[in-house]
Motif scaffolding. Structure first.
Motif, PDB file in Angstrom:
ATOM      1  N   ARG A   4      -8.436   0.043   0.233  1.00 43.92           N
ATOM      2  CA  ARG A   4      -7.996   1.180   1.036  1.00 43.92           C
ATOM      3  C   ARG A   4      -7.492   0.640   2.368  1.00 43.92           C
ATOM      4  O   ARG A   4      -8.176  -0.134   3.040  1.00 43.92           O
ATOM      5  CB  ARG A   4      -9.139   2.170   1.267  1.00 43.92           C
ATOM      6  CG  ARG A   4      -9.685   2.800  -0.015  1.00 43.92           C
ATOM      7  CD  ARG A   4      -8.634   3.677  -0.685  1.00 43.92           C
ATOM      8  NE  ARG A   4      -9.029   4.038  -2.033  1.00 43.92           N
ATOM      9  CZ  ARG A   4      -9.600   5.197  -2.348  1.00 43.92           C
ATOM     10  NH1 ARG A   4      -9.864   6.064  -1.409  1.00 43.92           N
ATOM     11  NH2 ARG A   4      -9.914   5.457  -3.606  1.00 43.92           N
ATOM     12  N   GLU A  41     -14.158   6.766  -4.430  1.00 46.13           N
ATOM     13  CA  GLU A  41     -14.008   5.330  -4.180  1.00 46.13           C
ATOM     14  C   GLU A  41     -14.415   4.499  -5.394  1.00 46.13           C
ATOM     15  O   GLU A  41     -13.792   3.491  -5.691  1.00 46.13           O
ATOM     16  CB  GLU A  41     -14.827   4.914  -2.956  1.00 46.13           C
ATOM     17  CG  GLU A  41     -14.290   5.505  -1.658  1.00 46.13           C
ATOM     18  CD  GLU A  41     -14.964   4.916  -0.437  1.00 46.13           C
ATOM     19  OE1 GLU A  41     -16.009   4.255  -0.591  1.00 46.13           O
ATOM     20  OE2 GLU A  41     -14.461   5.132   0.678  1.00 46.13           O
ATOM     21  N   SER A  55      -5.686   1.317   6.215  1.00 48.02           N
ATOM     22  CA  SER A  55      -5.437   2.246   7.312  1.00 48.02           C
ATOM     23  C   SER A  55      -4.691   1.510   8.413  1.00 48.02           C
ATOM     24  O   SER A  55      -5.085   0.415   8.816  1.00 48.02           O
ATOM     25  CB  SER A  55      -6.755   2.804   7.858  1.00 48.02           C
ATOM     26  OG  SER A  55      -6.545   3.548   9.051  1.00 48.02           O
ATOM     27  N   ASP A  80      -2.041   5.846   5.937  1.00 51.87           N
ATOM     28  CA  ASP A  80      -3.073   5.412   4.995  1.00 51.87           C
ATOM     29  C   ASP A  80      -2.411   5.040   3.681  1.00 51.87           C
ATOM     30  O   ASP A  80      -1.377   5.614   3.305  1.00 51.87           O
ATOM     31  CB  ASP A  80      -4.110   6.512   4.753  1.00 51.87           C
ATOM     32  CG  ASP A  80      -4.899   6.839   6.005  1.00 51.87           C
ATOM     33  OD1 ASP A  80      -5.533   5.924   6.545  1.00 51.87           O
ATOM     34  OD2 ASP A  80      -4.878   8.002   6.441  1.00 51.87           O
ATOM     35  N   SER A 125       0.806  -1.229   0.000  1.00 49.39           N
ATOM     36  CA  SER A 125       0.000   0.000   0.000  1.00 49.39           C
ATOM     37  C   SER A 125       0.831   1.267   0.000  1.00 49.39           C
ATOM     38  O   SER A 125       0.284   2.363   0.098  1.00 49.39           O
ATOM     39  CB  SER A 125      -0.936   0.001   1.215  1.00 49.39           C
ATOM     40  OG  SER A 125      -0.198  -0.069   2.422  1.00 49.39           O
ATOM     41  N   LYS A 155      -3.111   2.580  -0.339  1.00 45.30           N
ATOM     42  CA  LYS A 155      -4.032   1.989  -1.301  1.00 45.30           C
ATOM     43  C   LYS A 155      -3.333   0.858  -2.037  1.00 45.30           C
ATOM     44  O   LYS A 155      -2.156   0.972  -2.386  1.00 45.30           O
ATOM     45  CB  LYS A 155      -4.515   3.052  -2.298  1.00 45.30           C
ATOM     46  CG  LYS A 155      -5.525   2.547  -3.326  1.00 45.30           C
ATOM     47  CD  LYS A 155      -5.957   3.665  -4.256  1.00 45.30           C
ATOM     48  CE  LYS A 155      -6.928   3.164  -5.308  1.00 45.30           C
ATOM     49  NZ  LYS A 155      -7.358   4.242  -6.240  1.00 45.30           N
TER      50      LYS A 155
END
Length: 553
Positions: free
Chosen positions: A256, A342, A258, A241, A229, A243
């Motif tokens: 996504r 999104e 976190s 954070d 990510s 992706k």
């Protein structure tokens, strides 16, 4: 293998009528015969190990084998790590033979993993107490890597990167993601808890425990996720954070991610965005027929503000996308302002805000109105400037959609006034306000009449509500089957409070008493509250009273 029907009748005394009924259900809906019989109550779940042993001609695991099991030598074995999430335990794996203990030896995933093995295979069937004993043993296995501090040396960071790329870590993470997708999860949570690494899936809005991983896998798995990510694997003190774009089981997937530092490690949440699985149609929302008609009338307007309210996770964005999709035509220019974008909507201009460079909702909205749109969607009204521009845009010929965080529809006025919006602007611009929650739908394959239906009808005055809509109350309760992962629920639907901002609402003073007066006016006009809309769906047999109380009570 032995004949399944003879085993069921001779060893478990199941009558032919129950077997025929289960086979008919299997032919119509699918699923495994033994699971169907368990759900019917014809076969005890405790009897499954004996059934598997007889049906597959396998030996049941001896308690001494379980008590003496050790997984120290298997910790770096990729097959061990891949089988572990399936509750299959690899006890021995060498050139001569492979020994596996399994709770469900008919698992398709497990059999696929061992199908290529060349060694002699010994497969033993586990009971539930034996399974729990083995899970505790596997969880207690740890090494010094799980005790690394907050600051990593270069050598430790390099070692983490190596572990993150090794087959056990890659296979285990891929297996967890595949399981989450197969179960229909929207999120996967990985959390250190009391010395263990807990995995939970959020399915239909409710977290369900999925597995516990060995503590030694915590840092390799977390590092693998961080690398994929784009996070800093050496940073464990600040939230991050990221992706991930990947392909799992032939499905393109955006995730996504976190990461949040906890007292004993990091909590990692992965949200799965599955573009192909989203259907933005009014039917999918599950709106009541009368409310759907009201909303469709509002969507025909060329100017005004339509607001959605509700807490995080109440489906506001999905509803907004559905409304936009309903009016998405070649002659209509639609621009959205989102944080973040999104899902991609074909034919819609989607803009993502960037607060770090000063491009927030208010700045973005000022730019959008200069693009000559017909329809504007603002992800959320958070401040006075955004509220003012949104209302003024509606007065200058734009249809504006947005959200605010309030518990019900009338409170949206109070929230906007608190942000500094003028009362006359709200009266002139707002078309309607829709408060929304998401309630789980009963699984149609296994729902059964509620045992306490009479009590629920009396406690919640459901006879009056039913007669108002010329219905007969039909209350059901969840049971659980293979189709719903034995939860009794499958999918979700919107529970809605609709407030049309007509002349009567505009005439009410927007003071501290407005929400109460608006509710009284709604009752006089025959409008439903969130709770009443949910109870209406319950008496139609779509959900349960308990579920409605949970989300809207």
């Amino acid at each position: 293998m032995n004949d399944v029907q003879s085993i069921l009748t001779q060893s478990f005394s199941i009558n032919s009528a129950d077997i025929e009924k289960s086979q008919s259900f299997q032919k119509k809906y699918g699923g495994r015969l033994e699971h169907i019989l368990v759900n019917m109550g014809a076969l005890s779940e405790d009897a499954l190990p004996q059934f598997y042993a007889e049906f597959l001609q396998l030996a049941q695991a001896d308690d001494d084998i379980v008590a003496g099991a050790s997984f120290d030598a298997m910790q770096d074995n990729s097959l061990y790590q891949a089988l572990l999430p399936l509750n299959w335990f690899l006890l021995q794996h060498d050139d001569q033979q492979c020994t596996i203990l399994a709770k469900d030896p008919l698992s398709a995933e497990g059999n696929q993993l061992i199908s290529q093995l060349q060694q002699r295979l010994h497969l033993f069937v586990l009971t539930e107490p034996q399974l729990q004993q083995l899970k505790q043993k596997s969880v207690r296995q740890s090494d010094n890597l799980s005790e690394l501090g907050d600051e990593l040396s270069d050598l430790e960071e390099d070692r983490l990167r190596e572990l993150a790329d090794e087959a056990p870590t890659v296979n285990l993470l891929n297996s967890l993601i595949a399981r989450a997708l197969k179960s229909g999860a929207s999120d996967m949570h990985l959390e250190p808890s009391a010395g263990r690494y807990r995995v939970r899936f959020r399915i239909d809005g409710v977290l369900q425990e999925a597995d516990f991983l060995a503590p030694r896998m915590r840092l390799p798995i977390a590092s693998r996720i961080k690398i994929l990510s784009g996070m800093d694997i050496a940073e464990k003190r600040r939230p991050q954070d990221g992706k991930i774009a990947m392909k799992i089981a032939n499905e393109e997937l955006d995730i996504r991610v976190s990461a949040l530092p906890l007292h004993e490690g990091e909590s990692i949440v992965m949200r799965f965005l599955r573009q192909d699985s989203i259907n933005y149609s009014m039917e999918v929302l599950g709106l009541s027929a009368d409310i759907e008609q009201y909303i469709l009338q509002d969507l025909k307007k060329t100017a005004g503000v339509i607001l959605l309210t509700g807490p995080t996770g109440s489906g506001k964005t999905t509803s907004l996308y559905t409304f936009l999709n309903a009016i998405n035509q070649p002659e209509v220019k639609i621009i959205t302002l989102e944080d973040p974008v999104e899902y991609q909507l074909e034919g819609v201009n989607q803009v993502q805000v960037q607060p770090s460079i000063g491009f927030d909702f208010s700045a973005g909205l000022r730019s959008i109105v200069r693009q000559d749109p017909d329809v504007i969607m603002v992800g959320e009204i958070r401040d006075n400037e955004t509220a003012q521009i949104a209302m003024q845009s509606a007065l200058t010929g734009h249809l504006v959609f947005s959200t605010v965080h309030t518990n019900d529809a009338p409170s949206a006025y109070t929230r906007l006034l608190d942000l500094g919006a003028q009362e006359y602007l709200l009266n002139a611009a707002i078309v309607s306000i829709i408060a929304q929650r998401l309630a789980r739908k009963l699984c149609p394959h296994c729902k059964q009449p509620a045992e306490n239906a009479a009590e629920l009808i009396q406690n919640y005055q459901l006879e009056q509500l039913a007669s108002r809509y010329q219905l007969t109350p039909q209350l059901y309760q969840p049971k659980g089957c293979d189709h719903c992962a034995h939860t009794g629920y499958k999918g979700r639907m919107a529970v809605v409070e609709y407030l049309r901002c007509d002349d009567d609402i505009k005439a009410l003073p927007k003071d501290e008493n407005f929400p109460q007066k608006a509710r009284e006016l709604g009752r006089a006009q025959g409008n439903r509250t969130l709770l009443q809309d949910g109870l209406l769906k319950a008496i139609q047999g779509l959900t349960t009273v308990e579920e409605v109380i949970r989300v809207a009570g």
